[in-house]
Design an enzyme around this catalytic site. Structure first.
Site, short mmCIF file in Angstrom:
data_model
loop_
_atom_site.label_atom_id
_atom_site.label_comp_id
_atom_site.label_asym_id
_atom_site.label_seq_id
_atom_site.Cartn_x
_atom_site.Cartn_y
_atom_site.Cartn_z
N GLY A 19 21.27 16.04 2.37
CA GLY A 19 21.23 14.61 2.67
C GLY A 19 21.40 13.72 1.46
O GLY A 19 21.63 12.52 1.61
N CYS A 38 33.21 13.50 33.63
CA CYS A 38 34.62 13.45 33.26
C CYS A 38 35.48 13.48 34.52
O CYS A 38 35.31 14.34 35.38
CB CYS A 38 34.96 14.62 32.35
SG CYS A 38 36.73 14.75 32.01
N CYS A 74 37.70 17.01 34.18
CA CYS A 74 37.12 18.35 34.27
C CYS A 74 35.75 18.34 34.92
O CYS A 74 35.14 19.39 35.10
CB CYS A 74 37.03 18.98 32.88
SG CYS A 74 35.69 18.33 31.86
N CYS A 76 36.78 13.30 28.95
CA CYS A 76 36.15 13.87 27.75
C CYS A 76 36.87 13.39 26.50
O CYS A 76 38.10 13.44 26.43
CB CYS A 76 36.24 15.39 27.77
SG CYS A 76 35.23 16.19 29.02
N CYS A 131 37.64 19.78 27.23
CA CYS A 131 38.10 19.37 28.55
C CYS A 131 39.18 20.35 29.07
O CYS A 131 39.13 20.79 30.22
CB CYS A 131 38.67 17.95 28.46
SG CYS A 131 38.90 17.14 30.05
#
Lengths: 293, 362, 189
Positions: A31, A240, A243, A265, A271
């Site tokens: 970080g 979605c 899909c 998606c 997808c």
């Protein structure tokens, strides 16, 4: 085929060593933003030069490389970066998340969970999470060294008092291993939980701002929040339309000028794989028809 | 109906082909040669060399041709090429006192040893379009004089003899190089000068102009502006001494600025300094003014909060390749972030509608 | 300089250093887990793994300290010829090479500054063996805990208390490398 006019993966060896040393220090201090002498790349600053330099220092000829932008493999900048490494490093490329060993991304984490043998390289525009609260690097560096993050909490709290909720929806700041507040790059906050305890190595490159940072596998990454206003990784309340996935991040697509729209998606590979496996969304049939026409 | 956008690769290839065609323009018009650009657009070439940080007029001319005359794009091409070059060594510092001056003027003295030499300047041209240039013309010929013999001394040297201007500390230390190390703030003067010398001409000009208009005014006089060629020498380890490896043209500007003084030190003039590749005098003068403004702290002046005094602000925003890249990247798709914002705004609006709005949001 | 110094480097530096870096990165990202590094053949007693690390990470920008276990003319020449890294005292070093005893006391190395904790030394410690037993490691890079044969426990516990400052370690043995960054918590058994 590798372009013989340039070194393997474009960068000269000394530059790669400098970047590699920065990556190792980044992994040792999760970080923390390690300054590095970012080079001028043959693509513009702001278009992924940090990610490209990190990928160049990380790739080996044995790797299979995937590049996504907004979750999609075929957006123009993703295509351009993929082509660059095909030319300069001769690496194999793929669109399938689980076949890739190194994935360079802008703005998304793939839906398919990453594994131990994978490296995810993020393109980062502004690596400093405190930058929009304090524009001076000299000040923000001090704040990180003193672990002085009060300003960030004040900002989030002001959001709550004004809007009733934290009004940050992407590039939502996280705290790493209880020490450094880190910018996750402009991924939607929906993706934040995927950064925590991830089996893959996550590397972040900011070229213009000359910073590299990293998350080793299984690192504690917590999105900042308050007890009475817990972090909410929400997304559009739809499935979605292609899909049928209910758990993936969705793009909203305007389909006509009469208010028609559909949700699909953002992760195009996810997808596609679902549709190939027989999952169908509400408007899948229509799309097949149109695509075939 | 929605069909996922495919064919990014073909679109890119087509765009590049179109770009190449546009670059060439009307094929019934003769193509520009790189040599023509180098010789006849030499001030554009100079700017590309200065901000590209690479002294090579042929490459700069090529870059200008490739960039269709977009100088920032040409600078970008040069920078990207420059990073791939191996570093074989470092030259000795150039001695601008040894400059063979084409132009040398001082605003602080009516005349001085070495003389006032106007040289090839636009200064006193009347800015009237010269329609004769539109037609092919005979090569103009200027009269020639004997080149000056010996060194042209620096004007500030005369002031220095009386102790009237602050002398700058000499050092043989290798200066930092922001193209090899990340910028660290606060920056020392050498690093600031490097950043200014390769910074965007327009940005440095505007910063300098702002000091003239009162945002950290420092009363600059052009002590001297000189343009000319200097030899570049490099020590060859095998030989054990320095040999001349070429010549470069430089523009150098030294400003003489308001004096400082204190109870312990008598008043003295101070300096600002500009040094840029090629004939680039607007840039060199601007650089000297901004350099001087950034020295407020070491000269014990007050921080007026002026933009040109703010080292981090100036240095972090002077580079046009960084700036243009980041500016233009907002053309890239951001629809994932935007979707996230869209959902949030919808959610906040929903919540605002369902709840009775509180009277005062404290 | 002896002609041996010219031997034992990379035969294809761009590719071999890329592969070696990936092994080093995996090691640093997963403390206590061994990776293979065998592209270089350095002079004795430098292990292949340590030699490969040096060729991969060191150059004229990285001062190197050699502990007395590894401070021989042959090793000096080899490092100078292949990397150009200046050889320096411990307090200046970006990298240090030696066995555990030769690098003592580790407090002599730079552990970074509060604003730049990355400006700290990386120690390459040659060890007789790398085993998955001994000290209990936890922290970033480790799913729960893992066992690793550290030469001692207390100095690494002490190093971790400096976090985010501190030293980072590679342990090398033959062609194997494992790492221990400052972020790892160490418990004795």
């Amino acid at each position: 085929m590798t372009d013989q006019a340039y070194n393997f993966a474009y960068l000269d060896e000394q530059t790669k060593r400098m970047i590699r040393r920065a990556i190792l220090k980044g992994l040792a201090i999760p970080g923390y933003q390690v300054p590095f002498a970012s080079r001028e790349m043959p693509m513009p600053y702001g278009w992924g030069t940090g990610g490209v330099q990190v990928s160049a220092a990380t790739l080996t000829p044995e790797d299979t490389f995937k590049v996504i932008d907004q979750g999609a493999d075929d957006t123009t900048n993703a295509v351009s970066i993929r082509k660059f490494f095909q030319r300069t490093a001769g690496v194999a490329t793929t669109e399938e998340t689980d076949k890739a060993t190194v994935i360079q991304t802008r703005h998304r984490i793939p839906e398919t969970p990453l594994g131990e043998d994978q490296v995810l390289v993020y393109q980062v525009p502004i690596p400093e999470p405190l930058r929009f609260l304090e524009p001076r690097e000299t000040e923000t560096r001090k704040m990180h060294s003193l672990e002085e993050y009060g300003l960030m909490h004040v900002k989030l709290y002001e959001d709550i008092s004004q809007h009733g909720a934290i009004a940050t929806s992407y590039a939502y700041p996280v705290k790493v291993e209880g020490r450094y507040v880190m910018d996750p790059s402009p991924i939607p906050k929906f993706d934040n939980p995927k950064m925590a305890d991830c089996p893959a190595i996550q590397l972040f490159g900011a070229g213009r701002e000359q910073r590299i940072y990293a998350l080793p596998p299984y690192t504690k990454v917590v999105s900042l929040d308050f007890e009475d206003h817990p972090f909410d990784p929400s997304k559009a309340d739809h499935a979605c339309d292609l899909c049928g996935a209910g758990e993936s991040y969705l793009d909203e697509v305007i389909t006509d000028d009469a208010g028609g729209r559909m949700f699909v998606c953002s992760d195009t590979d996810y997808c596609r794989a679902r549709r190939e496996a027989g999952h169908l969304g509400a408007q899948a049939a229509v799309m097949e028809e149109e695509a075939g026409a | 109906m929605y069909v996922a956008v495919k064919g990014g690769e073909r679109a890119i290839d087509n765009a590049h082909a179109w770009l190449a065609e546009e670059r060439r323009g009307d094929t019934s018009v003769a193509e520009l040669s790189v040599a023509q650009i180098r010789e006849q657009l030499s001030l554009a070439v100079n700017r590309v060399m200065a901000e590209g940080s690479l002294y090579d007029p042929d490459l700069a001319a090529l870059a200008i041709k490739q960039a269709r005359g977009d100088l920032i794009e040409a600078i970008f091409l040069i920078r990207a090429y420059r990073t791939t070059l191996p570093r074989l060594g470092a030259s000795e510092p150039v001695k601008t006192a040894d400059m063979a001056c084409e132009r040398r003027i001082s605003a602080t003295f009516k005349d001085a040893p070495g003389g006032q030499v106007l040289g090839p300047t636009f200064d006193y041209t009347h800015r009237l379009l010269d329609f004769k240039l539109a037609a092919e013309s005979e090569a103009p010929q200027a009269s020639e004089a004997e080149p000056a013999k010996g060194q042209t001394p620096h004007i500030t040297g005369f002031l220095n003899r009386e102790g009237l201007i602050q002398s700058e500390p000499e050092s043989d230390e290798t200066p930092p190089d922001l193209t090899r190390e990340p910028m660290e703030l606060p920056a020392d003067r050498a690093l600031r000068l490097q950043s200014l010398s390769r910074g965007d001409e327009g940005f440095i000009l505007s910063m300098a102009y702002s000091t003239q208009r009162g945002y950290a005014r420092n009363h600059a006089f052009v002590g001297e502006l000189r343009i000319g060629s200097v030899p570049v020498e490099m020590e060859v380890p095998e030989l054990g001494f320095a040999i001349e490896i070429g010549e470069i043209t430089l523009t150098e500007c030294e400003t003489v600025n308001q004096f400082t003084g204190s109870k312990t030190e008598p008043p003295q003039f101070t300096r600002g300094y500009g040094l840029v590749f090629g004939q680039t005098e607007r840039k060199a003068i601007s650089m000297a003014l901004v350099d001087r403004a950034l020295r407020w702290n070491e000269l014990g002046e007050e921080d007026q909060g002026a933009p040109a005094q703010d080292e981090e602000f100036v240095l972090m925003h002077a580079d046009n390749i960084q700036a243009t890249g980041f500016l233009e990247h907002i053309k890239l798709p951001h629809y994932v972030d935007f979707q996230s914002e869209l959902e949030l705004v919808r959610k906040l609006r929903r919540e605002a509608e369902t709840q009775s709005m509180p009277e005062v949001a404290e | 300089m002896q002609s041996d110094a010219l031997q034992g480097g990379f035969t294809d530096a761009p590719v071999q250093s890329a592969q070696a870096f990936r092994a080093a990165m995996n090691a640093m990202a997963r403390p206590g887990r061994a990776e293979t590094l065998d592209a270089a053949t350095p002079p004795n007693p430098v292990s292949r793994a340590a030699g490969t690390l040096i060729l991969t990470l060191c150059d004229p920008e990285t001062p190197v300290f050699l502990g007395n276990s590894h401070d021989t003319p042959a090793i000096r020449d080899w490092i100078t010829f292949h990397t150009g890294a200046p050889l320096v005292g411990p307090e200046m070093a970006a990298f240090a090479l030696g066995d555990w005893a030769a690098l003592q006391p580790i407090a002599q190395f730079r552990s970074g500054t509060a604003e730049y904790p990355d400006r700290s030394a990386t120690l390459i410690v040659e060890v007789p063996e790398l085993r998955t037993e001994g000290a209990v490691l936890s922290g970033p890079g480790i799913q729960e805990t893992t066992l690793f044969s550290l030469p001692e426990v207390a100095p690494f516990q002490q190093n971790a208390t400096l976090y985010p400052l501190g030293l980072d370690f590679f342990f090398t043995c033959d062609s194997q490398v494992a790492a221990l960054p400052r972020s790892t918590k160490v418990e004795g058994t």
